[in-house]
Design a protein around this motif. Structure first.
Motif, PDB file in Angstrom:
ATOM      1  N   LEU A  32       0.084  -2.059   6.386  1.00 55.22           N
ATOM      2  CA  LEU A  32      -1.194  -1.841   5.721  1.00 55.22           C
ATOM      3  C   LEU A  32      -1.489  -0.343   5.594  1.00 55.22           C
ATOM      4  O   LEU A  32      -2.054   0.102   4.594  1.00 55.22           O
ATOM      5  CB  LEU A  32      -2.313  -2.541   6.498  1.00 55.22           C
ATOM      6  CG  LEU A  32      -3.685  -2.579   5.860  1.00 55.22           C
ATOM      7  CD1 LEU A  32      -3.628  -3.234   4.494  1.00 55.22           C
ATOM      8  CD2 LEU A  32      -4.656  -3.318   6.756  1.00 55.22           C
ATOM      9  N   ALA A  33      -1.057   0.443   6.579  1.00 58.85           N
ATOM     10  CA  ALA A  33      -1.280   1.893   6.530  1.00 58.85           C
ATOM     11  C   ALA A  33      -0.526   2.527   5.358  1.00 58.85           C
ATOM     12  O   ALA A  33      -1.066   3.394   4.667  1.00 58.85           O
ATOM     13  CB  ALA A  33      -0.845   2.531   7.843  1.00 58.85           C
ATOM     14  N   ASP A  34       0.725   2.102   5.122  1.00 56.07           N
ATOM     15  CA  ASP A  34       1.492   2.626   3.986  1.00 56.07           C
ATOM     16  C   ASP A  34       0.846   2.243   2.666  1.00 56.07           C
ATOM     17  O   ASP A  34       0.777   3.046   1.736  1.00 56.07           O
ATOM     18  CB  ASP A  34       2.937   2.120   4.017  1.00 56.07           C
ATOM     19  CG  ASP A  34       3.743   2.754   5.134  1.00 56.07           C
ATOM     20  OD1 ASP A  34       3.327   3.818   5.639  1.00 56.07           O
ATOM     21  OD2 ASP A  34       4.783   2.176   5.489  1.00 56.07           O
ATOM     22  N   THR A  35       0.374   1.022   2.594  1.00 55.37           N
ATOM     23  CA  THR A  35      -0.292   0.554   1.374  1.00 55.37           C
ATOM     24  C   THR A  35      -1.563   1.350   1.119  1.00 55.37           C
ATOM     25  O   THR A  35      -1.818   1.797  -0.001  1.00 55.37           O
ATOM     26  CB  THR A  35      -0.636  -0.937   1.490  1.00 55.37           C
ATOM     27  OG1 THR A  35       0.548  -1.669   1.751  1.00 55.37           O
ATOM     28  CG2 THR A  35      -1.298  -1.448   0.233  1.00 55.37           C
ATOM     29  N   ARG A  36      -2.341   1.537   2.156  1.00 50.31           N
ATOM     30  CA  ARG A  36      -3.593   2.287   2.029  1.00 50.31           C
ATOM     31  C   ARG A  36      -3.315   3.717   1.577  1.00 50.31           C
ATOM     32  O   ARG A  36      -3.999   4.246   0.702  1.00 50.31           O
ATOM     33  CB  ARG A  36      -4.339   2.284   3.358  1.00 50.31           C
ATOM     34  CG  ARG A  36      -5.695   2.948   3.271  1.00 50.31           C
ATOM     35  CD  ARG A  36      -6.442   2.904   4.596  1.00 50.31           C
ATOM     36  NE  ARG A  36      -6.713   1.526   4.970  1.00 50.31           N
ATOM     37  CZ  ARG A  36      -6.379   0.976   6.153  1.00 50.31           C
ATOM     38  NH1 ARG A  36      -5.755   1.696   7.055  1.00 50.31           N
ATOM     39  NH2 ARG A  36      -6.680  -0.269   6.409  1.00 50.31           N
ATOM     40  N   ARG A  37      -2.292   4.344   2.144  1.00 49.74           N
ATOM     41  CA  ARG A  37      -1.935   5.707   1.769  1.00 49.74           C
ATOM     42  C   ARG A  37      -1.536   5.786   0.292  1.00 49.74           C
ATOM     43  O   ARG A  37      -1.928   6.694  -0.429  1.00 49.74           O
ATOM     44  CB  ARG A  37      -0.794   6.219   2.637  1.00 49.74           C
ATOM     45  CG  ARG A  37      -0.495   7.684   2.408  1.00 49.74           C
ATOM     46  CD  ARG A  37       0.566   8.264   3.333  1.00 49.74           C
ATOM     47  NE  ARG A  37       0.661   7.641   4.624  1.00 49.74           N
ATOM     48  CZ  ARG A  37       1.700   6.869   5.034  1.00 49.74           C
ATOM     49  NH1 ARG A  37       2.711   6.655   4.242  1.00 49.74           N
ATOM     50  NH2 ARG A  37       1.716   6.330   6.233  1.00 49.74           N
ATOM     51  N   ARG A  38      -0.765   4.801  -0.163  1.00 48.77           N
ATOM     52  CA  ARG A  38      -0.332   4.779  -1.571  1.00 48.77           C
ATOM     53  C   ARG A  38      -1.540   4.622  -2.504  1.00 48.77           C
ATOM     54  O   ARG A  38      -1.643   5.307  -3.514  1.00 48.77           O
ATOM     55  CB  ARG A  38       0.641   3.621  -1.772  1.00 48.77           C
ATOM     56  CG  ARG A  38       1.118   3.408  -3.178  1.00 48.77           C
ATOM     57  CD  ARG A  38       2.143   4.400  -3.673  1.00 48.77           C
ATOM     58  NE  ARG A  38       3.301   4.525  -2.836  1.00 48.77           N
ATOM     59  CZ  ARG A  38       4.457   3.890  -3.003  1.00 48.77           C
ATOM     60  NH1 ARG A  38       4.598   3.063  -4.002  1.00 48.77           N
ATOM     61  NH2 ARG A  38       5.462   4.100  -2.201  1.00 48.77           N
ATOM     62  N   LEU A  39      -2.467   3.730  -2.158  1.00 52.09           N
ATOM     63  CA  LEU A  39      -3.658   3.528  -2.989  1.00 52.09           C
ATOM     64  C   LEU A  39      -4.536   4.778  -3.024  1.00 52.09           C
ATOM     65  O   LEU A  39      -5.049   5.155  -4.082  1.00 52.09           O
ATOM     66  CB  LEU A  39      -4.457   2.330  -2.488  1.00 52.09           C
ATOM     67  CG  LEU A  39      -3.786   0.964  -2.620  1.00 52.09           C
ATOM     68  CD1 LEU A  39      -4.627  -0.102  -1.941  1.00 52.09           C
ATOM     69  CD2 LEU A  39      -3.524   0.612  -4.062  1.00 52.09           C
ATOM     70  N   VAL A  40      -4.689   5.427  -1.876  1.00 49.78           N
ATOM     71  CA  VAL A  40      -5.499   6.646  -1.815  1.00 49.78           C
ATOM     72  C   VAL A  40      -4.853   7.757  -2.643  1.00 49.78           C
ATOM     73  O   VAL A  40      -5.547   8.485  -3.356  1.00 49.78           O
ATOM     74  CB  VAL A  40      -5.715   7.087  -0.351  1.00 49.78           C
ATOM     75  CG1 VAL A  40      -6.281   8.499  -0.277  1.00 49.78           C
ATOM     76  CG2 VAL A  40      -6.638   6.115   0.359  1.00 49.78           C
ATOM     77  N   ASP A  41      -3.534   7.881  -2.569  1.00 48.37           N
ATOM     78  CA  ASP A  41      -2.833   8.892  -3.368  1.00 48.37           C
ATOM     79  C   ASP A  41      -3.038   8.670  -4.858  1.00 48.37           C
ATOM     80  O   ASP A  41      -3.305   9.609  -5.610  1.00 48.37           O
ATOM     81  CB  ASP A  41      -1.343   8.911  -3.054  1.00 48.37           C
ATOM     82  CG  ASP A  41      -1.039   9.553  -1.715  1.00 48.37           C
ATOM     83  OD1 ASP A  41      -1.939  10.217  -1.153  1.00 48.37           O
ATOM     84  OD2 ASP A  41       0.101   9.368  -1.230  1.00 48.37           O
ATOM     85  N   HIS A  42      -2.936   7.426  -5.298  1.00 44.42           N
ATOM     86  CA  HIS A  42      -3.157   7.121  -6.718  1.00 44.42           C
ATOM     87  C   HIS A  42      -4.592   7.438  -7.123  1.00 44.42           C
ATOM     88  O   HIS A  42      -4.839   7.971  -8.202  1.00 44.42           O
ATOM     89  CB  HIS A  42      -2.850   5.657  -7.019  1.00 44.42           C
ATOM     90  CG  HIS A  42      -1.406   5.366  -7.211  1.00 44.42           C
ATOM     91  ND1 HIS A  42      -0.660   5.919  -8.221  1.00 44.42           N
ATOM     92  CD2 HIS A  42      -0.554   4.577  -6.519  1.00 44.42           C
ATOM     93  CE1 HIS A  42       0.581   5.480  -8.157  1.00 44.42           C
ATOM     94  NE2 HIS A  42       0.669   4.669  -7.119  1.00 44.42           N
ATOM     95  N   ALA A  43      -5.540   7.099  -6.255  1.00 45.31           N
ATOM     96  CA  ALA A  43      -6.948   7.342  -6.578  1.00 45.31           C
ATOM     97  C   ALA A  43      -7.255   8.835  -6.615  1.00 45.31           C
ATOM     98  O   ALA A  43      -7.947   9.314  -7.516  1.00 45.31           O
ATOM     99  CB  ALA A  43      -7.840   6.644  -5.553  1.00 45.31           C
ATOM    100  N   GLU A  44      -6.715   9.582  -5.650  1.00 47.86           N
ATOM    101  CA  GLU A  44      -7.046  10.997  -5.553  1.00 47.86           C
ATOM    102  C   GLU A  44      -6.336  11.841  -6.596  1.00 47.86           C
ATOM    103  O   GLU A  44      -6.953  12.701  -7.234  1.00 47.86           O
ATOM    104  CB  GLU A  44      -6.698  11.498  -4.155  1.00 47.86           C
ATOM    105  CG  GLU A  44      -7.166  12.898  -3.886  1.00 47.86           C
ATOM    106  CD  GLU A  44      -6.996  13.297  -2.437  1.00 47.86           C
ATOM    107  OE1 GLU A  44      -7.031  14.498  -2.173  1.00 47.86           O
ATOM    108  OE2 GLU A  44      -6.806  12.407  -1.594  1.00 47.86           O
ATOM    109  N   TYR A  45      -5.052  11.620  -6.784  1.00 47.74           N
ATOM    110  CA  TYR A  45      -4.269  12.498  -7.660  1.00 47.74           C
ATOM    111  C   TYR A  45      -4.078  11.952  -9.071  1.00 47.74           C
ATOM    112  O   TYR A  45      -3.875  12.717  -9.997  1.00 47.74           O
ATOM    113  CB  TYR A  45      -2.907  12.782  -7.031  1.00 47.74           C
ATOM    114  CG  TYR A  45      -3.039  13.464  -5.694  1.00 47.74           C
ATOM    115  CD1 TYR A  45      -3.585  14.736  -5.599  1.00 47.74           C
ATOM    116  CD2 TYR A  45      -2.650  12.825  -4.539  1.00 47.74           C
ATOM    117  CE1 TYR A  45      -3.732  15.357  -4.371  1.00 47.74           C
ATOM    118  CE2 TYR A  45      -2.781  13.439  -3.301  1.00 47.74           C
ATOM    119  CZ  TYR A  45      -3.326  14.702  -3.228  1.00 47.74           C
ATOM    120  OH  TYR A  45      -3.474  15.309  -2.012  1.00 47.74           O
ATOM    121  N   GLY A  46      -4.129  10.637  -9.235  1.00 50.76           N
ATOM    122  CA  GLY A  46      -3.915  10.062 -10.552  1.00 50.76           C
ATOM    123  C   GLY A  46      -5.180   9.583 -11.225  1.00 50.76           C
ATOM    124  O   GLY A  46      -5.143   9.021 -12.312  1.00 50.76           O
TER     125      GLY A  46
END
Length: 78
Positions: A32-46
């Protein structure tokens, strides 16, 4: 983790759509931590925003993210 862009920007602009979608499918064994990190990266940078999340019976999770299609007009004189 699998990511799928639902429609390209050019196709979205041609059809007059206001949003493009990114579907992220997460396998049951992924953390879940990896998934959360991926979603946050997409939200912040993309500039994506989370629209919907579904947790399926087998443990698979699917997240729909969307962002507004930006129409850029040329400033060059022809």
């Amino acid at each position: 983790m699998r990511e799928q862009l639902m429609s390209s920007t050019l196709d979205s602009i041609a059809r007059g759509e206001k949003w493009e979608y990114l579907v992220i499918t997460v396998a049951p064994h992924e953390s879940l931590a990896d998934t959360r990190r991926r979603l946050v990266d997409h939200a912040e940078y993309g500039q994506w925003e989370l629209q919907r999340s579904v947790h399926y019976r087998g443990g698979t999770r699917r997240h729909w993210m969307r962002r507004r299609v930006i129409r850029v007009r040329s400033t060059l004189q022809s």
